[in-house]
Design an enzyme around this catalytic site. Structure first.
Site, PDB file in Angstrom:
ATOM      1  N   ARG A 154       0.945  -1.262  -0.136  1.00 57.99           N
ATOM      2  CA  ARG A 154      -0.069   0.042  -0.010  1.00 57.99           C
ATOM      3  C   ARG A 154       0.804   1.219  -0.037  1.00 57.99           C
ATOM      4  NH1 ARG A 154      -4.669   0.122   4.209  1.00 57.99           N
ATOM      5  NH2 ARG A 154      -4.894   1.800   3.094  1.00 57.99           N
ATOM      6  N   TYR A 168      -7.008  17.648  -2.475  1.00 60.17           N
ATOM      7  CA  TYR A 168      -7.486  18.900  -1.474  1.00 60.17           C
ATOM      8  C   TYR A 168      -6.477  18.563  -0.402  1.00 60.17           C
ATOM      9  CZ  TYR A 168     -10.744  15.548   0.397  1.00 60.17           C
ATOM     10  OH  TYR A 168     -11.795  14.630   0.676  1.00 60.17           O
ATOM     11  N   MET A 170      -5.955  19.168   3.900  1.00 61.30           N
ATOM     12  CA  MET A 170      -6.797  19.252   4.923  1.00 61.30           C
ATOM     13  C   MET A 170      -6.008  19.165   6.491  1.00 61.30           C
ATOM     14  SD  MET A 170      -8.939  15.578   5.636  1.00 61.30           S
ATOM     15  CE  MET A 170      -9.518  15.934   7.076  1.00 61.30           C
ATOM     16  N   LYS A 172      -6.748  18.585  10.784  1.00 64.11           N
ATOM     17  CA  LYS A 172      -7.665  18.267  11.771  1.00 64.11           C
ATOM     18  C   LYS A 172      -7.793  19.556  12.794  1.00 64.11           C
ATOM     19  CE  LYS A 172      -8.819  13.872  11.483  1.00 64.11           C
ATOM     20  NZ  LYS A 172      -9.311  13.479  10.572  1.00 64.11           N
ATOM     21  N   HIS A 195     -14.526   6.521  10.638  1.00 64.61           N
ATOM     22  CA  HIS A 195     -14.192   7.133   9.293  1.00 64.61           C
ATOM     23  C   HIS A 195     -13.745   5.975   8.365  1.00 64.61           C
ATOM     24  CE1 HIS A 195     -11.806   9.452   6.374  1.00 64.61           C
ATOM     25  NE2 HIS A 195     -10.979   8.499   6.554  1.00 64.61           N
ATOM     26  N   GLN A 208      -8.102   5.981  -2.429  1.00 66.41           N
ATOM     27  CA  GLN A 208      -7.677   7.158  -1.588  1.00 66.41           C
ATOM     28  C   GLN A 208      -6.116   6.946  -1.256  1.00 66.41           C
ATOM     29  OE1 GLN A 208      -7.639   5.158   1.185  1.00 66.41           O
ATOM     30  NE2 GLN A 208      -7.881   6.268   3.050  1.00 66.41           N
TER      31      GLN A 208
HETATM   32  O1  76R Z   1      -6.360   3.061   5.261  1.00 65.06           O
HETATM   33  C1  76R Z   1      -7.494   2.381   5.587  1.00 65.06           C
HETATM   34  O2  76R Z   1      -8.336   2.002   4.825  1.00 65.06           O
HETATM   35  C2  76R Z   1      -7.748   2.211   7.258  1.00 65.06           C
HETATM   36  C3  76R Z   1      -8.705   3.135   7.475  1.00 65.06           C
HETATM   37  C4  76R Z   1      -8.500   4.597   7.365  1.00 65.06           C
HETATM   38  C5  76R Z   1      -7.774   5.473   7.984  1.00 65.06           C
HETATM   39  C6  76R Z   1      -6.533   5.184   9.168  1.00 65.06           C
HETATM   40  C7  76R Z   1      -9.163   5.461   6.092  1.00 65.06           C
HETATM   41  C8  76R Z   1      -9.903   4.745   5.432  1.00 65.06           C
HETATM   42  N1  76R Z   1      -8.607   6.528   6.068  1.00 65.06           N
HETATM   43  C9  76R Z   1      -7.795   6.593   7.139  1.00 65.06           C
HETATM   44  C10 76R Z   1      -7.091   7.970   7.412  1.00 65.06           C
HETATM   45 MN1  76R Z   1      -9.278   8.224   5.088  1.00 65.06          MN
HETATM   46  N2  76R Z   1     -10.109   9.842   4.010  1.00 65.06           N
HETATM   47  C11 76R Z   1     -10.009  10.983   4.413  1.00 65.06           C
HETATM   48  C12 76R Z   1     -10.586  11.978   3.502  1.00 65.06           C
HETATM   49  O3  76R Z   1     -13.111  14.544   3.117  1.00 65.06           O
HETATM   50  C13 76R Z   1     -13.030  14.222   4.090  1.00 65.06           C
HETATM   51  O4  76R Z   1     -13.795  14.443   4.977  1.00 65.06           O
HETATM   52  C14 76R Z   1     -11.844  13.873   4.811  1.00 65.06           C
HETATM   53  C15 76R Z   1     -10.621  13.501   3.444  1.00 65.06           C
HETATM   54  C16 76R Z   1     -11.343  11.026   2.508  1.00 65.06           C
HETATM   55  C17 76R Z   1     -12.257  11.364   1.626  1.00 65.06           C
HETATM   56  C18 76R Z   1     -10.787   9.811   3.030  1.00 65.06           C
HETATM   57  C19 76R Z   1     -11.395   8.620   2.392  1.00 65.06           C
HETATM   58  N3  76R Z   1      -8.038   9.515   6.163  1.00 65.06           N
HETATM   59  C20 76R Z   1      -7.064   9.154   7.121  1.00 65.06           C
HETATM   60  C21 76R Z   1      -6.514  10.461   7.687  1.00 65.06           C
HETATM   61  C22 76R Z   1      -5.486  10.402   8.714  1.00 65.06           C
HETATM   62  C23 76R Z   1      -6.060  10.859   9.922  1.00 65.06           C
HETATM   63  C24 76R Z   1      -4.906  10.522  11.162  1.00 65.06           C
HETATM   64  O5  76R Z   1      -4.058   9.683  10.926  1.00 65.06           O
HETATM   65  O6  76R Z   1      -5.099  11.150  12.099  1.00 65.06           O
HETATM   66  C25 76R Z   1      -7.113  11.424   6.935  1.00 65.06           C
HETATM   67  C26 76R Z   1      -6.716  12.881   7.154  1.00 65.06           C
HETATM   68  C27 76R Z   1      -8.206  10.959   6.236  1.00 65.06           C
HETATM   69  C28 76R Z   1      -9.001  11.666   5.300  1.00 65.06           C
HETATM   70  N4  76R Z   1     -10.427   6.828   4.156  1.00 65.06           N
HETATM   71  C29 76R Z   1     -10.676   5.684   3.970  1.00 65.06           C
HETATM   72  C30 76R Z   1     -11.238   7.209   3.096  1.00 65.06           C
HETATM   73  C31 76R Z   1     -11.618   5.990   2.463  1.00 65.06           C
HETATM   74  C32 76R Z   1     -12.436   6.055   1.129  1.00 65.06           C
HETATM   75  C33 76R Z   1     -11.201   5.062   3.102  1.00 65.06           C
HETATM   76  C34 76R Z   1     -11.554   3.404   2.790  1.00 65.06           C
HETATM   77  C35 76R Z   1     -10.572   3.038   1.732  1.00 65.06           C
HETATM   78  C36 76R Z   1     -10.796   1.639   1.211  1.00 65.06           C
HETATM   79  O7  76R Z   1     -11.169   0.728   2.016  1.00 65.06           O
HETATM   80  O8  76R Z   1     -10.682   1.415   0.195  1.00 65.06           O
END
Ligand code: 76R
Length: 288
Positions: A154, A168, A170, A172, A195, A208
């Protein structure tokens, strides 16, 4: 981190996004032979980054006036990003491109769940946080996690070859009352789990790529989404807005969206008579 408040993360590619305005009218004035020469020169500079297993490069035609062209560079090390930047700046094509924003980050997998588990296991063994024994056991557990091949595939995945891209940055939120970083670890872990659950309902529809940019750019993360249908971006991001991790704690920068295209379509993009294509087959069989 050994600090029980800080989740571990696994890092992969260094990533540089570069946005440009393209001087299409000046380009149109050029003789065909000159255009051909400039395209050949640009491809000569870009192709090695695409063909190497230590880098990748993506091109996208952006929609809207914030940018016409986006270059996405992946590099195994930070120096490689600097090299990619210089190599492109030296092309003749750069004369027709005005730089807009850029974004520097590193691909990361957040590890709330795994970090929580490591801390719980060490507590169970009676190890005291901060003690040399704790630190040693913690580092060993993280190392083991890092070596998990599931993660390697990955963090070193190449730029997803899907037609549409949305980028974009972002943060927290770190407000006086609402502050992500002041939440207890368990609470943040729970919110990230939720999330992830929402994200997974879009599994397959979107790829993503989350990259961390603390220390490197204005926001804390870069978000790249790739899909075969652009409406997925709206549906996914809208759905996430209702989830606490976004509704309460998400702070967003500008959104950029566009269409990815292949290197061999560069001339089509520059000529502007038709929308350049993403020719996925072109790159089949290249190093994973
Ligand atoms: O990686 C993984 O699949 C494990 C779960 C996961 C984590 C840890 C995950 C899944 N994300 C993670 C971390 Mn995410 N993500 C975003 C955005 O627009 C918004 O509201 C936020 C922007 C989207 C659209 C998105 C999509 N993710 C994070 C982090 C780090 C935070 C931290 O570590 O404190 C951010 C900033 C973030 C933001 N996330 C997923 C997605 C999608 C679609 C998944 C599922 C992926 C899949 O299973 O194919």
């Amino acid at each position: 981190m050994r600090d029980p408040n800080v989740p571990e993360s696994l890092e992969g590619w260094w990533i540089l996004h570069r946005m440009y305005a393209f001087d299409r009218l000046a380009w149109d004035e050029l003789a065909q032979s000159v255009k051909d020469e400039i395209v050949a020169d640009a491809l000569k500079a870009l192709k090695p980054f695409k063909e190497s297993k230590d880098s990748d490069v993506g091109l996208a035609q952006m929609v809207g006036h914030k940018a016409d062209l986006m270059l996405t560079h992946y590099s195994r090390d930070y120096d490689g990003l600097a090299h990619a930047q210089m190599a492109f700046d030296k092309t003749k094509l750069a004369e027709y491109l005005t730089p807009g924003i850029s974004y520097t980050s590193i691909l990361e997998l957040g590890m709330y769940e795994a970090t929580g588990k490591i801390h719980a296991a060490l507590a169970e063994q009676g190890l005291k946080p901060g003690s040399p024994e704790f630190n040693e056991a913690f580092d060993a557990a993280v190392k083991k996690e890092e070596l998990n091949p599931r993660h390697a595939s990955r963090v070193w995945a190449r730029i997803p070859e899907r037609r549409y891209v949305c980028f974009y940055p972002m943060d927290k939120r770190r407000g006086e009352d609402v502050n992500w970083y002041a939440l207890p670890f368990e609470e943040r872990g729970k919110l990230m789990l939720e999330h992830g659950k929402i994200g997974r309902t879009y599994h397959g529809l979107v790829t993503q790529v989350i990259s961390g940019s603390i220390g490197f750019d204005t926001y804390e993360w870069g978000v790249d989404l790739y899909a075969d249908d652009p409406i997925v971006f709206k549906k996914l991001i809208y759905t996430m807005r209702f989830d606490e991790a976004s509704s309460k704690y998400g702070v967003f920068g500008d959104f950029y969206s566009g269409l990815q295209f292949s290197l061999d379509q560069l001339a089509t993009f520059l000529d502007g008579n038709e929308v350049p294509k993403l020719n996925v087959l072109e790159t089949a069989g290249r190093p994973a």
